[in-house]
Write an enzyme that holds these catalytic residues in place. Structure first.
Site, PDB file in Angstrom:
ATOM      1  N   GLY A  46       0.840  -1.193   0.000  1.00 12.21           N
ATOM      2  CA  GLY A  46       0.000   0.000   0.000  1.00 12.21           C
ATOM      3  C   GLY A  46       0.874   1.241   0.000  1.00 12.21           C
ATOM      4  N   GLN A  51       2.926   9.952   1.141  1.00 12.24           N
ATOM      5  CA  GLN A  51       4.219   9.269   1.262  1.00 12.24           C
ATOM      6  C   GLN A  51       5.163   9.592   0.100  1.00 12.24           C
ATOM      7  OE1 GLN A  51       2.239   5.290   2.159  1.00 12.24           O
ATOM      8  NE2 GLN A  51       4.129   5.116   3.308  1.00 12.24           N
ATOM      9  N   CYS A  93       5.643  -0.068   7.604  1.00  9.07           N
ATOM     10  CA  CYS A  93       5.311   1.098   6.778  1.00  9.07           C
ATOM     11  C   CYS A  93       6.537   1.479   5.972  1.00  9.07           C
ATOM     12  CB  CYS A  93       4.887   2.242   7.702  1.00  9.07           C
ATOM     13  SG  CYS A  93       4.463   3.747   6.806  1.00  9.07           S
ATOM     14  N   LEU A  94       6.339   1.745   4.684  1.00  6.28           N
ATOM     15  CA  LEU A  94       7.471   2.123   3.834  1.00  6.28           C
ATOM     16  C   LEU A  94       8.105   3.434   4.314  1.00  6.28           C
ATOM     17  CD1 LEU A  94       6.078   1.249   0.277  1.00  6.28           C
ATOM     18  CD2 LEU A  94       7.689  -0.064   1.665  1.00  6.28           C
ATOM     19  N   HIS A 135      -4.665   1.445   7.277  1.00  3.59           N
ATOM     20  CA  HIS A 135      -3.306   1.989   7.438  1.00  3.59           C
ATOM     21  C   HIS A 135      -3.098   3.164   6.471  1.00  3.59           C
ATOM     22  CE1 HIS A 135       1.205   1.381   7.999  1.00  3.59           C
ATOM     23  NE2 HIS A 135       1.152   2.171   6.938  1.00  3.59           N
ATOM     24  N   GLU A 136      -3.511   2.961   5.208  1.00  2.00           N
ATOM     25  CA  GLU A 136      -3.287   4.005   4.197  1.00  2.00           C
ATOM     26  C   GLU A 136      -4.217   5.204   4.414  1.00  2.00           C
ATOM     27  OE1 GLU A 136      -0.656   3.695   2.580  1.00  2.00           O
ATOM     28  OE2 GLU A 136      -0.343   1.578   3.002  1.00  2.00           O
ATOM     29  N   HIS A 139      -2.766   7.525   6.749  1.00  2.00           N
ATOM     30  CA  HIS A 139      -1.754   8.414   6.144  1.00  2.00           C
ATOM     31  C   HIS A 139      -2.396   9.695   5.612  1.00  2.00           C
ATOM     32  CE1 HIS A 139       2.075   6.400   6.314  1.00  2.00           C
ATOM     33  NE2 HIS A 139       1.606   5.285   5.806  1.00  2.00           N
TER      34      HIS A 139
HETATM   35 ZN   LIG Z   1       2.449   3.440   5.920  1.00  2.00          ZN
END
Ligand SMILES: [Zn+2]
Length: 182
Positions: A46, A51, A93-94, A135-136, A139
């Site tokens: 995701g 991000q 998380c990236l 999660h996204e 963000h």
């Molecule tokens: Zn994340």
């Protein structure tokens, strides 16, 4: 855009509430395609626009499928209408490399969103999809999964997070740390 362009913990854009998407044009499609490539390159499932330093409310998900390329999903202006249950699942998380922990979240949601053409859609989701979606969507609201951990767990991660934030060399870090209680 490459995996190196993903914003890392400490970048202020990750703490801003994203603006709604109003234009569903060719440019949005191109950015979404680039986000899929960036996400797959980084082995993520995701990726939300903030991000990659775009403070707009959209995200992409690549749902793993057996013996097939991941399914490409796009969501703009998502709004959770209803939730049920609660379940713990490990998340990473990236934007927070090297940190993983179990997060409690609703296990079922009903969601309204706009697709890549701007059409309003509704979806009921559970399992991995609902986990990634929540999660996204966080963000898009400036929330990171580490915010959802218990104070004790957050305390254990404090130095790792500080290190990540400082590695960005952001001079505003001290303001940031104060504001978000790092
Ligand atoms: Zn994340």
């Amino acid at each position: 855009m490459s995996a190196n362009d993903i914003c890392i913990y400490g970048d202020l854009v990750l703490r801003q509430k994203a603006f709604p998407v109003v234009k569903f044009d060719e440019e949005l499609k191109q950015v979404a395609d680039q986000m899929f490539d960036t996400m797959f390159e980084a082995d993520g499932i995701g990726l939300a626009a903030p991000q990659i330093n775009i403070s707009k409310a959209f995200l992409v998900i690549g749902m793993p499928r057996e013996d097939q390329e991941p399914e490409r999903l796009f969501f703009a202006n998502p709004e959770i209408l209803e939730t049920r249950g609660e379940i713990g699942m490990e998340e990473g998380c990236l934007s927070i490399p090297g940190v993983r922990d179990e997060v409690m979240r609703p296990e079922w949601i009903r969601l309204r969103y706009q697709d890549i053409k701007g059409q309003t859609q509704e979806l009921e989701a559970d399992g991995l999809l609902v986990r990634v979606l929540q999660h996204e969507i966080d963000h898009l609201n400036g929330i990171l999964f580490t915010d959802r951990l218990s104070p004790a767990k957050r305390g254990l991660l404090k130095s790792a997070l500080e290190k990540l934030a400082k590695s960005k060399g952001d001079k505003r870090f001290s303001d940031y740390a104060e504001k978000f209680d790092l």
